[in-house]
Design a protein around this motif. Sequence first.
Motif, PDB file in Angstrom:
ATOM      1  N   UNK A   1       0.827  -1.201   0.000  1.00 34.20           N
ATOM      2  CA  UNK A   1       0.000   0.000   0.000  1.00 34.20           C
ATOM      3  C   UNK A   1       0.866   1.258   0.000  1.00 34.20           C
ATOM      4  N   UNK A   2       1.855   1.296   0.874  1.00 38.21           N
ATOM      5  CA  UNK A   2       2.733   2.462   0.925  1.00 38.21           C
ATOM      6  C   UNK A   2       3.567   2.597  -0.340  1.00 38.21           C
ATOM      7  N   UNK A   3       3.903   1.459  -0.965  1.00 38.27           N
ATOM      8  CA  UNK A   3       4.774   1.464  -2.140  1.00 38.27           C
ATOM      9  C   UNK A   3       4.115   2.075  -3.361  1.00 38.27           C
ATOM     10  N   UNK A   4       2.784   2.151  -3.358  1.00 37.29           N
ATOM     11  CA  UNK A   4       2.112   2.770  -4.501  1.00 37.29           C
ATOM     12  C   UNK A   4       2.553   4.214  -4.685  1.00 37.29           C
ATOM     13  N   UNK A   5       2.918   4.871  -3.574  1.00 39.58           N
ATOM     14  CA  UNK A   5       3.418   6.244  -3.678  1.00 39.58           C
ATOM     15  C   UNK A   5       4.761   6.294  -4.390  1.00 39.58           C
ATOM     16  N   UNK A   6       5.673   5.412  -3.991  1.00 39.73           N
ATOM     17  CA  UNK A   6       6.970   5.367  -4.646  1.00 39.73           C
ATOM     18  C   UNK A   6       6.819   4.962  -6.106  1.00 39.73           C
ATOM     19  N   UNK A   7       5.923   4.018  -6.366  1.00 37.03           N
ATOM     20  CA  UNK A   7       5.708   3.565  -7.740  1.00 37.03           C
ATOM     21  C   UNK A   7       5.236   4.718  -8.619  1.00 37.03           C
ATOM     22  N   UNK A   8       4.306   5.532  -8.102  1.00 33.81           N
ATOM     23  CA  UNK A   8       3.740   6.621  -8.883  1.00 33.81           C
ATOM     24  C   UNK A   8       4.791   7.655  -9.280  1.00 33.81           C
ATOM     25  N   UNK A   9       5.919   7.653  -8.586  1.00 33.61           N
ATOM     26  CA  UNK A   9       6.990   8.613  -8.872  1.00 33.61           C
ATOM     27  C   UNK A   9       8.142   7.960  -9.629  1.00 33.61           C
ATOM     28  N   UNK A  10       8.653   6.855  -9.091  1.00 34.36           N
ATOM     29  CA  UNK A  10       9.910   6.304  -9.587  1.00 34.36           C
ATOM     30  C   UNK A  10       9.779   5.604 -10.931  1.00 34.36           C
ATOM     31  N   UNK A  11       8.639   4.988 -11.209  1.00 32.94           N
ATOM     32  CA  UNK A  11       8.511   4.247 -12.454  1.00 32.94           C
ATOM     33  C   UNK A  11       8.506   5.185 -13.660  1.00 32.94           C
ATOM     34  N   UNK A  12       8.132   6.448 -13.425  1.00 37.72           N
ATOM     35  CA  UNK A  12       8.012   7.373 -14.541  1.00 37.72           C
ATOM     36  C   UNK A  12       9.244   8.243 -14.746  1.00 37.72           C
ATOM     37  N   UNK A  13      10.228   8.155 -13.840  1.00 45.75           N
ATOM     38  CA  UNK A  13      11.407   9.017 -13.961  1.00 45.75           C
ATOM     39  C   UNK A  13      12.129   8.862 -15.302  1.00 45.75           C
ATOM     40  N   UNK A  14      12.332   7.627 -15.794  1.00 44.78           N
ATOM     41  CA  UNK A  14      13.008   7.515 -17.099  1.00 44.78           C
ATOM     42  C   UNK A  14      12.219   8.135 -18.247  1.00 44.78           C
ATOM     43  N   UNK A  15      10.916   8.287 -18.080  1.00 49.07           N
ATOM     44  CA  UNK A  15      10.089   8.812 -19.158  1.00 49.07           C
ATOM     45  C   UNK A  15       9.804  10.293 -19.080  1.00 49.07           C
ATOM     46  N   UNK A  16      10.360  11.002 -18.088  1.00 50.73           N
ATOM     47  CA  UNK A  16      10.066  12.423 -17.928  1.00 50.73           C
ATOM     48  C   UNK A  16      10.463  13.235 -19.155  1.00 50.73           C
ATOM     49  N   UNK A  17      11.634  12.949 -19.706  1.00 51.39           N
ATOM     50  CA  UNK A  17      12.105  13.717 -20.857  1.00 51.39           C
ATOM     51  C   UNK A  17      11.190  13.492 -22.061  1.00 51.39           C
ATOM     52  N   UNK A  18      10.840  12.251 -22.334  1.00 49.45           N
ATOM     53  CA  UNK A  18       9.967  11.944 -23.463  1.00 49.45           C
ATOM     54  C   UNK A  18       8.568  12.514 -23.241  1.00 49.45           C
ATOM     55  N   UNK A  19       8.077  12.415 -22.026  1.00 45.94           N
ATOM     56  CA  UNK A  19       6.761  12.965 -21.705  1.00 45.94           C
ATOM     57  C   UNK A  19       6.741  14.469 -21.920  1.00 45.94           C
ATOM     58  N   UNK A  20       7.781  15.150 -21.426  1.00 48.31           N
ATOM     59  CA  UNK A  20       7.853  16.595 -21.592  1.00 48.31           C
ATOM     60  C   UNK A  20       7.846  17.000 -23.046  1.00 48.31           C
ATOM     61  N   UNK A  21       8.608  16.276 -23.874  1.00 43.39           N
ATOM     62  CA  UNK A  21       8.647  16.585 -25.315  1.00 43.39           C
ATOM     63  C   UNK A  21       7.290  16.331 -25.957  1.00 43.39           C
ATOM     64  N   UNK A  22       6.633  15.240 -25.568  1.00 39.76           N
ATOM     65  CA  UNK A  22       5.336  14.888 -26.144  1.00 39.76           C
ATOM     66  C   UNK A  22       4.254  15.895 -25.794  1.00 39.76           C
ATOM     67  N   UNK A  23       4.330  16.457 -24.585  1.00 40.35           N
ATOM     68  CA  UNK A  23       3.292  17.374 -24.126  1.00 40.35           C
ATOM     69  C   UNK A  23       3.694  18.840 -24.254  1.00 40.35           C
ATOM     70  N   UNK A  24       4.806  19.106 -24.939  1.00 44.03           N
ATOM     71  CA  UNK A  24       5.198  20.472 -25.257  1.00 44.03           C
ATOM     72  C   UNK A  24       5.799  21.254 -24.112  1.00 44.03           C
ATOM     73  N   UNK A  25       6.509  20.586 -23.187  1.00 39.67           N
ATOM     74  CA  UNK A  25       7.158  21.275 -22.066  1.00 39.67           C
ATOM     75  C   UNK A  25       8.562  21.677 -22.502  1.00 39.67           C
ATOM     76  N   UNK A  26       8.834  22.976 -22.572  1.00 41.57           N
ATOM     77  CA  UNK A  26      10.120  23.455 -23.084  1.00 41.57           C
ATOM     78  C   UNK A  26      11.181  23.583 -21.996  1.00 41.57           C
ATOM     79  N   UNK A  27      10.803  24.078 -20.829  1.00 41.76           N
ATOM     80  CA  UNK A  27      11.752  24.244 -19.723  1.00 41.76           C
ATOM     81  C   UNK A  27      11.910  22.911 -19.004  1.00 41.76           C
ATOM     82  N   UNK A  28      13.135  22.373 -18.967  1.00 42.84           N
ATOM     83  CA  UNK A  28      13.313  21.040 -18.380  1.00 42.84           C
ATOM     84  C   UNK A  28      12.991  21.014 -16.891  1.00 42.84           C
TER      85      UNK A  28
END
Length: 416
Positions: free
Chosen positions: A27-54
């Motif tokens: 139950x507690x790990x769902x919080x870590x999962x919601x953050x850590x699993x997406x870290x490798x995809x932050x750059x791609x997500x930002x580009x896909x959604x038009x985020x210019x400032x890193x």
Amino acid sequence: MQDATGRRPASGLPLPRFEFIALAAALMSLNALAIDIMLPGLQEMGASLGVENENHRQYVISAYFAGMAAALLPYGPASDRFGRRGPVLFGLAIYVAAAVGAAFVESFEAMLALRFVQGVGAASTRVIAVSMVRDCFGGRQMAETMSLIFMVFMVIPVVAPSIGQVMLFVGDWRFIFVAMGIIGAVIALWTVLRMPETLHPQDRRPFTLASIGKAFAIVLTNRFSLLYTLASTAVFGSLFAFINSAQQIYVGIYDLGVWFPILFAIVAGFMALSSYLNSRLVVRVGMRRLSHGALTGFILMSGVWFLWSLGGHLPITPFVVLFAIIMFQFGWIGSNFNAIAMEPLGHIAGSAASVQGFIQTLGGGLVGALIGQSFDGTTTPLAAGFFGLGIVALALVAIAERGRLYRSSPAQVTRE
């Protein structure tokens, strides 16, 4: 499964201790999962959604913490009135729905809104998992149990970034959110089938503003509860700052690329190891000796890192070694500080966990976001944050203990 008063969970449903720990950790790990699993995809997500400032990509994490902080306060009193199971299942349903919805957004604003909603759902797991532990354990047994939960909990930061990276090999960042929703649904089903109601009938409190206000006043006026919660907030603020900046440091500064999850996992592994060792040592050595000593080590190592960073970039090897040592200390701080803060408040465990969680999440999230937004292409702002927050935490602990640190137990822990 008994606390200091010898009471057991209210339900007769059999649940072995190892499964209770595993489910509470999940139950507690769902919080870590919601953050850590997406870290490798932050750059791609930002580009896909038009985020210019890193640096603005970090808002995806900040929005999640904001939603969690906003919802922490009502979950605790609700669980003290209606029991633990209903509110946590309600929160899990929100978490799953928001995660799946985030996989289909087309704008950064919609992503931030759904991440806020996902945090609202996740708040239930943060509050109620701790409440369930306090329902069943007290004193050093609670600290031992929380250490084992933290050990399992820390497996998620070890494996989640690697899972996210694998998903990016076979698809895009949207698959990551679908996976979040599926995992949340599985844990919700496990909770429905196996978790007993741990709130004792005699501890149920009316769900009124007067009752809630009284419970919050008890939390905020108890010296140990308030000051150890604030100390935890300072230490967790440094962790949140690292999470905000991790992708920029490992990929931007050290150019690790797809190896980023491996280094992230190494550091998280040291935290898991220290949580396990804490569970073996805390009953014999004591929560205070372990956590106070670890906080001292945290400050010293952070100071070395900060001074070294002023001269330029640390090579990757000494950076990882120093940071792993610092995070090892963190594993002896978090669970013990939480146990000390909760110890005098077992009679209002839900409300106590919600107030403490609110302070830790909102305060730590704001401090972490501030430090994360200070990222300037070096690790110096992060190192300065770790060092300064460590000193603040030590000062708060010293006030709580009236200057008598490193003792095996306090002179008196009361419902002040």
